[in-house]
Every structure is written in structure tokens, then in C-alpha cells.
Design an enzyme around this catalytic site. Structure first.
Site, mmCIF file in Angstrom:
data_model
loop_
_atom_site.group_PDB
_atom_site.id
_atom_site.type_symbol
_atom_site.label_atom_id
_atom_site.label_comp_id
_atom_site.label_asym_id
_atom_site.label_seq_id
_atom_site.Cartn_x
_atom_site.Cartn_y
_atom_site.Cartn_z
ATOM 1 N N GLU A 88 15.212 -23.954 -31.035
ATOM 2 C CA GLU A 88 14.560 -23.033 -30.099
ATOM 3 C C GLU A 88 13.299 -22.366 -30.688
ATOM 4 O O GLU A 88 13.255 -21.163 -30.889
ATOM 5 C CB GLU A 88 15.539 -21.968 -29.613
ATOM 6 C CG GLU A 88 16.723 -22.534 -28.867
ATOM 7 C CD GLU A 88 17.619 -21.466 -28.278
ATOM 8 O OE1 GLU A 88 17.096 -20.408 -27.873
ATOM 9 O OE2 GLU A 88 18.840 -21.681 -28.235
ATOM 10 N N HIS B 62 9.922 -20.480 -30.853
ATOM 11 C CA HIS B 62 9.207 -19.573 -29.947
ATOM 12 C C HIS B 62 7.824 -19.250 -30.508
ATOM 13 O O HIS B 62 6.888 -19.997 -30.331
ATOM 14 C CB HIS B 62 10.039 -18.316 -29.708
ATOM 15 C CG HIS B 62 11.141 -18.510 -28.720
ATOM 16 N ND1 HIS B 62 10.914 -18.666 -27.381
ATOM 17 C CD2 HIS B 62 12.484 -18.590 -28.887
ATOM 18 C CE1 HIS B 62 12.063 -18.831 -26.746
ATOM 19 N NE2 HIS B 62 13.038 -18.794 -27.642
ATOM 20 N N HIS C 298 5.818 -23.042 -25.391
ATOM 21 C CA HIS C 298 6.042 -21.605 -25.250
ATOM 22 C C HIS C 298 4.917 -20.746 -25.818
ATOM 23 O O HIS C 298 4.426 -19.839 -25.156
ATOM 24 C CB HIS C 298 7.372 -21.240 -25.913
ATOM 25 C CG HIS C 298 7.759 -19.808 -25.767
ATOM 26 N ND1 HIS C 298 7.358 -18.833 -26.638
ATOM 27 C CD2 HIS C 298 8.509 -19.189 -24.824
ATOM 28 C CE1 HIS C 298 7.842 -17.664 -26.251
ATOM 29 N NE2 HIS C 298 8.547 -17.851 -25.153
ATOM 30 N N GLU D 39 14.498 -19.309 -32.783
ATOM 31 C CA GLU D 39 15.399 -18.285 -32.261
ATOM 32 C C GLU D 39 16.828 -18.402 -32.789
ATOM 33 O O GLU D 39 17.594 -17.448 -32.793
ATOM 34 C CB GLU D 39 15.413 -18.291 -30.742
ATOM 35 C CG GLU D 39 16.042 -17.042 -30.148
ATOM 36 C CD GLU D 39 15.891 -16.945 -28.644
ATOM 37 O OE1 GLU D 39 16.527 -16.054 -28.064
ATOM 38 O OE2 GLU D 39 15.143 -17.739 -28.057
#
Length: 293
Positions: free
Chosen positions: A267, A269, A228, A284
Site C-alpha cells: 500500500e 502512499h 496516489h 501504509e
């Protein structure tokens, strides 16, 4: 360097608030966006997290340290560029409704450059709030992350255009298509070797583009890792694997190493060097991860 990694997680919000991106501030703290909770956070290890509220639904995304000892951020949901001082004083600059600002970087001219993901433009804002926009040649390309390059230009990803873009300080745009179709590039950074490095979230690859537009792609072992964001740190680039729950690194020769995060499905990021000599990532699900190579 990459074989001695220690990762520590620091909870900074509830799971629904959504730490998304972070940066080192001029005050020696980490500043981060809470994309779902519409807040900007400030964190130093061992101290209480301080949060500064924004309008509901404003969806702050990328945050960077500006050239004026303040922090600047994009408000994807409110179509604004925001500025916050280290004392928490917020100023917001409206853009055209529906522009969807996302990526943000300081240019060689001392202005802040940003992508307008829903309007197919790259924008520029001075520290005094003067805004200019430069249209891109490709429709519905979803310009995403942006970074200052070693050549004095700004480089950005075209997530749906499957290309890397370059814009000079006078607004001239060049795009370079990627070899892999539907790769969906997101994060980009100036890295070692005088090149730009980027991640392809849909292809599971890290890419490298030279200032003259030569692209090389490096497949990850887990092609479903959904890389990401990416940043330069030390002698290599580091990136988040959103789908793989890992932090990865890549050398200038393309050697990739991956490190599992302590908490499952966290998660990851945004990722950026911190003020303490370590690397930090935004998770996240509610934490910041300190990565110490």
C-alpha cells in the site's frame, strides 16, 4: 536513470499504524505521518525510530518542511494544522470543525497553504498561526493535494470535482476540468518542463497541466494501479501505485516505467525526495521504502 532502480524497505511501525506521507526535515532525517496511530515519526537509517504522539483520532496526513526550520502537517480527523520542531515540540492551530484539512504546501509568500477537503476551501496559515480561507466555486469537490507552481500560484486537485485548481496568493481561483470523466485526481507536484504533474487514482493515468491550463493525460499500462502521490525527482516525476504495489516514473515525454515493491500489498502512499539523495515512499503497511535510481 529509471532502469537501475534499487528498492529497500525499512520497517518503522506495526502494520496498523499506517505510514502515509513523508518529507525530508531540516535536521537531515525523514519525518512521516502515522495516520491511523495519530503520531508523527522521525527516521534516519540505522537509528531508532522516534515517535511523537498526537490526540487519538487526529489522523495526521500530509507533512512538509516549513519555512521556519520546523515540520508542518495536516490533522484530517482533528481539523487542525500542526507544527512540530525537530526536538518534537508540537503546536496545533484549530480550524473550523468539519473542514478536513488534507493537502499542504509552502507558498511563494512564505506561508503554508492547505486544502480543506470537507469544506470546499483552500486555506492559508502563516508561521505565526494566522489563518485565512478562500472558498472554491464547486461544491463537494473534495480538494486534495496542493503544490506550489512555477508561476507563483498554488495548484491543487479536486478529487470529486474532476478538475485541477489554481489559486493566486491573493485568493483568485481558476479551475480546469479534466478530459477523462471521474478520474479522481489526488497527488500533484511541480515537475520538469515548467508544468504541474498529477495522478488520477480512478482512471489509472498521470496528467500534466501547463500554467496556462493545457492538460495532457498519459494512461498507465495497469489502469487499475490507483496512482496516489507524485513528486519531482531528477529529470522526471515519480509516483506511487497504491493498487499495483509499484513505484512508477514518467519522463517529460510521457514514457512510463514501473518498479515492483519487494513486499506484496504494501500500500504505497506518499513519496518524496529524502535528505540522502534517494527517493522515499511511505508504505501504509508499516515501512518506508528507499528508492535509489
Amino acid at each position: 536513470m529509471a532502469d537501475r532502480v534499487v528498492i529497500e524497505e525499512h520497517v518503522v511501525s506495526d502494520a496498523g499504524a499506517g505510514p502515509y506521507a513523508l518529507t525530508a526535515g531540516p535536521d537531515g532525517a525523514l519525518w512521516f505521518t502515522l495516520v491511523h496511530a495519530a503520531r508523527i515519526g522521525r527516521f534516519t537509517p540505522g537509528a531508532e525510530v522516534v515517535e511523537f504522539p498526537l490526540d487519538p483520532g487526529s489522523a495526521p496526513t500530509i507533512v512538509v518542511a516549513g519555512p521556519d526550520d520546523a515540520l508542518w502537517f495536516t490533522e484530517y480527523g482533528a481539523h487542525r494544522i500542526g507544527r512540530i520542531t525537530t526536538r518534537g515540540e508540537v503546536t496545533e492551530f484549530p480550524l473550523e470543525h468539519g473542514s478536513g484539512p488534507f493537502g499542504l504546501a509552502v507558498g511563494a509568500d512564505g506561508a503554508l497553504w492547505f486544502t480543506e477537503s470537507a469544506a470546499d476551501r483552500v486555506g492559508r496559515i502563516t508561521v505565526d498561526g494566522e489563518v485565512a480561507g478562500f472558498p472554491l466555486p464547486t461544491a463537494r469537490a473534495f480538494p486534495s493535494a496542493i503544490a506550489a507552481g512555477p508561476d507563483g500560484a498554488l495548484w491543487f486537485t479536486l478529487n470529486q470535482g474532476n478538475a485541477i485548481g489554481r489559486i493566486t496568493l491573493d485568493g483568485a481561483v481558476t479551475t480546469y476540468p479534466l478530459p477523462t470523466g471521474a478520474a479522481a485526481p489526488v497527488g500533484i507536484t511541480a515537475g520538469p518542463g515548467g508544468a504541474l504533474w498529477f495522478v488520477e487514482i480512478a482512471a489509472g493515468q498521470v496528467g500534466r497541466i501547463t500554467p496556462d491550463g493545457v492538460v495532457t493525460e498519459f494512461p498507465l499500462a495497469d489502469r487499475a494501479a490507483r496512482p496516489h502521490a507524485i513528486t519531482a525527482f531528477g529529470d522526471r516525476c515519480w509516483f506511487t501505485e497504491w493498487g499495483g504495489n509499484r513505484i512508477g516514473s514518467i519522463t517529460v515525454d510521457g514514457v512510463v516505467t514501473a518498479h515492483d515493491l519487494p513486499s506484496p500489498a504494501s500500500e504505497p502512499h506518499g513519496i518524496a525526495p529524502g535528505p540522502d539523495g534517494a527517493l522515499w515512499a511511505a508504505l501504509e503497511t508499516g515501512a518506508l521504502a528507499r528508492v535509489s535510481p
